[in-house]
Write a protein that holds these residues in place. Sequence first.
Motif, PDB file in Angstrom:
ATOM      1  N   UNK A  56     -17.342  15.244  67.616  1.00 25.99           N
ATOM      2  CA  UNK A  56     -17.436  13.809  67.385  1.00 25.99           C
ATOM      3  C   UNK A  56     -18.430  13.148  68.348  1.00 25.99           C
ATOM      4  N   UNK A  57     -18.637  13.743  69.511  1.00 21.64           N
ATOM      5  CA  UNK A  57     -19.701  13.256  70.397  1.00 21.64           C
ATOM      6  C   UNK A  57     -21.055  13.350  69.703  1.00 21.64           C
ATOM      7  N   UNK A  58     -21.279  14.463  68.988  1.00 25.91           N
ATOM      8  CA  UNK A  58     -22.522  14.623  68.246  1.00 25.91           C
ATOM      9  C   UNK A  58     -22.676  13.591  67.149  1.00 25.91           C
ATOM     10  N   UNK A  59     -21.579  13.256  66.487  1.00 25.17           N
ATOM     11  CA  UNK A  59     -21.628  12.220  65.450  1.00 25.17           C
ATOM     12  C   UNK A  59     -21.962  10.866  66.076  1.00 25.17           C
ATOM     13  N   UNK A  60     -21.376  10.595  67.251  1.00 29.17           N
ATOM     14  CA  UNK A  60     -21.711   9.359  67.953  1.00 29.17           C
ATOM     15  C   UNK A  60     -23.178   9.292  68.323  1.00 29.17           C
ATOM     16  N   UNK A  61     -23.767  10.454  68.653  1.00 34.73           N
ATOM     17  CA  UNK A  61     -25.192  10.489  68.977  1.00 34.73           C
ATOM     18  C   UNK A  61     -26.041  10.073  67.784  1.00 34.73           C
ATOM     19  N   UNK A  62     -25.573  10.399  66.585  1.00 32.61           N
ATOM     20  CA  UNK A  62     -26.290   9.976  65.380  1.00 32.61           C
ATOM     21  C   UNK A  62     -26.218   8.460  65.229  1.00 32.61           C
ATOM     22  N   UNK A  63     -25.023   7.911  65.368  1.00 32.86           N
ATOM     23  CA  UNK A  63     -24.860   6.459  65.232  1.00 32.86           C
ATOM     24  C   UNK A  63     -25.710   5.702  66.248  1.00 32.86           C
ATOM     25  N   UNK A  64     -25.599   6.096  67.522  1.00 31.62           N
ATOM     26  CA  UNK A  64     -26.328   5.377  68.567  1.00 31.62           C
ATOM     27  C   UNK A  64     -27.828   5.538  68.455  1.00 31.62           C
ATOM     28  N   UNK A  65     -28.280   6.765  68.188  1.00 39.07           N
ATOM     29  CA  UNK A  65     -29.707   6.996  68.052  1.00 39.07           C
ATOM     30  C   UNK A  65     -30.310   6.245  66.882  1.00 39.07           C
ATOM     31  N   UNK A  66     -29.562   6.175  65.792  1.00 39.59           N
ATOM     32  CA  UNK A  66     -30.050   5.456  64.616  1.00 39.59           C
ATOM     33  C   UNK A  66     -30.145   3.958  64.886  1.00 39.59           C
ATOM     34  N   UNK A  67     -29.155   3.404  65.574  1.00 42.98           N
ATOM     35  CA  UNK A  67     -29.153   1.952  65.807  1.00 42.98           C
ATOM     36  C   UNK A  67     -30.374   1.507  66.593  1.00 42.98           C
ATOM     37  N   UNK A  68     -30.635   2.153  67.721  1.00 44.78           N
ATOM     38  CA  UNK A  68     -31.770   1.752  68.556  1.00 44.78           C
ATOM     39  C   UNK A  68     -33.089   2.087  67.878  1.00 44.78           C
ATOM     40  N   UNK A  69     -33.204   3.278  67.331  1.00 47.79           N
ATOM     41  CA  UNK A  69     -34.476   3.730  66.769  1.00 47.79           C
ATOM     42  C   UNK A  69     -34.863   2.939  65.531  1.00 47.79           C
ATOM     43  N   UNK A  70     -33.891   2.594  64.704  1.00 42.76           N
ATOM     44  CA  UNK A  70     -34.199   1.777  63.530  1.00 42.76           C
ATOM     45  C   UNK A  70     -34.633   0.377  63.941  1.00 42.76           C
ATOM     46  N   UNK A  71     -33.968  -0.180  64.968  1.00 39.12           N
ATOM     47  CA  UNK A  71     -34.358  -1.509  65.446  1.00 39.12           C
ATOM     48  C   UNK A  71     -35.792  -1.482  65.985  1.00 39.12           C
ATOM     49  N   UNK A  72     -36.121  -0.447  66.760  1.00 42.28           N
ATOM     50  CA  UNK A  72     -37.469  -0.332  67.312  1.00 42.28           C
ATOM     51  C   UNK A  72     -38.506  -0.097  66.211  1.00 42.28           C
ATOM     52  N   UNK A  73     -38.149   0.717  65.215  1.00 34.49           N
ATOM     53  CA  UNK A  73     -39.080   1.019  64.131  1.00 34.49           C
ATOM     54  C   UNK A  73     -39.398  -0.224  63.304  1.00 34.49           C
ATOM     55  N   UNK A  74     -38.365  -0.976  62.920  1.00 33.23           N
ATOM     56  CA  UNK A  74     -38.590  -2.150  62.082  1.00 33.23           C
ATOM     57  C   UNK A  74     -39.350  -3.237  62.835  1.00 33.23           C
ATOM     58  N   UNK A  75     -39.122  -3.334  64.162  1.00 35.55           N
ATOM     59  CA  UNK A  75     -39.887  -4.309  64.938  1.00 35.55           C
ATOM     60  C   UNK A  75     -41.349  -3.880  65.043  1.00 35.55           C
ATOM     61  N   UNK A  76     -41.595  -2.575  65.154  1.00 38.71           N
ATOM     62  CA  UNK A  76     -42.965  -2.086  65.296  1.00 38.71           C
ATOM     63  C   UNK A  76     -43.800  -2.333  64.048  1.00 38.71           C
TER      64      UNK A  76
END
Length: 439
Positions: free
Chosen positions: A249-269
């Motif tokens: 479940x730690x690995x699943x959390x890594x997906x959630x957290x990584x997606x949240x920040x990376x998607x925010x950065x991507x859409x702003x870029x």
Amino acid sequence: MASTVTSKKSKNSTDAMNSQKSTASARPGYGRLLRTRGAWTFLLPGFAARQPFAMLTISIVLLVQHTTGSYGAAGAAAAVTGVSMALFAPYSGRLADRHGQRAVLIPGVLLHAASGLTLTALALLDAPLWAVFAAAVPTGASVPQVGPMVRARWGVKLKDSPLMTTAAAFESVTDELTFVVGPLLATALCTAIDPAAGLVTEASLTLIGGLLFAARKSTQPSVESGGHARVEHTSALRVPGVRVLIVTFLGIGAVFGGMQVSLAAFTESIGEPGLNGVLYGVFAAGNMLSGVVCGAIAWKAAPQRRLVIGYTALALTASGLWAAHSVPVLAGLGLLVGMCIAPALITGYTLVDGLVPAGARTEAFTWLTGAVALGQAAAVSVAGQLEDRLWGGAGFLVPMGGTVLALATLLALRSRLAGRAHGRTVARGVGHRVPVAVD
């Protein structure tokens, strides 16, 4: 004579049809699950109370990034909240098992609302980052563990019924529905109204929904008061299978957290910050849809095997995110990643019923929920640093790394996911319990 034979054939045919109808109606499914007596009395307030959880991290990221201009600082603030929740959630679950959900939930939602509003005020007043971090600690520690509490109430209602697998799927779908609605709502509030609107709304919904859920006393698990004098209290963490599930479940959390920040950065870029909620919603929608399908299937494969297969698919799909450089490709990959998460989550929660005694089950669920939050917190922090220091999209390396490492652990220790042996169960208020397969 012929008439008698015909009559018997007709009777046999009618009995067979009635038997088939009875079997069909008895088959585990969402319809039968939702007809469980008293279920709706905790499902509706439970949905309202867990909705803010999906808004918290993204609201903190958007607010702190707005006030500091740094995704690294925003990710760190969200990470402090997530780590705090992960550390305190199991103790909240243990207290709920021992003293009742209402006794834990009411003071928890009051503290969460107060600390969340304090964090918001500090960020808007350009307070030092350490002060924002200090407010993030009680904000995370007091996140109400409504999802595990709802799962524990299903356990009381269904006990060893085959509907437990369906209930696990239903809860995963409900969680993912909140992760479709929550990020969209938080992003819309923060971008269209005010950067602080997301956290203010989150605190308000937590308070109202949590108090409504706490008011449903009749469906909460009962608390034993000395009925079994020599029964030992034990932690769910002592079960080896639970520790393996925590890593997955730690690995699943890594997906959630990584997606949240990376998607925010991507859409702003690309100059389209409003697409952040849409892309994350697509990801969560894939999770939700696959969860619906998982709950509708009568599985024949053992849950341990299903977890390994599903997690392998998750690691493979998450490993391709960093290579996506357009909105359609990223949306498609996000959808696939989301579709792979639900089977792993559902199977993991289902395995808890065979691994953990009933008296420690809320705590076990909170360990898993806390593991997701801890993985998410670490991923948010690391992904934020990668986005600030490396190329755009580097944060997507976090979901890949987290799931690959967790998969390696799962493959090495999967034998520990075998259910409890028959015999004495050590837990509060539990004597001898014979585990029944949920598949």
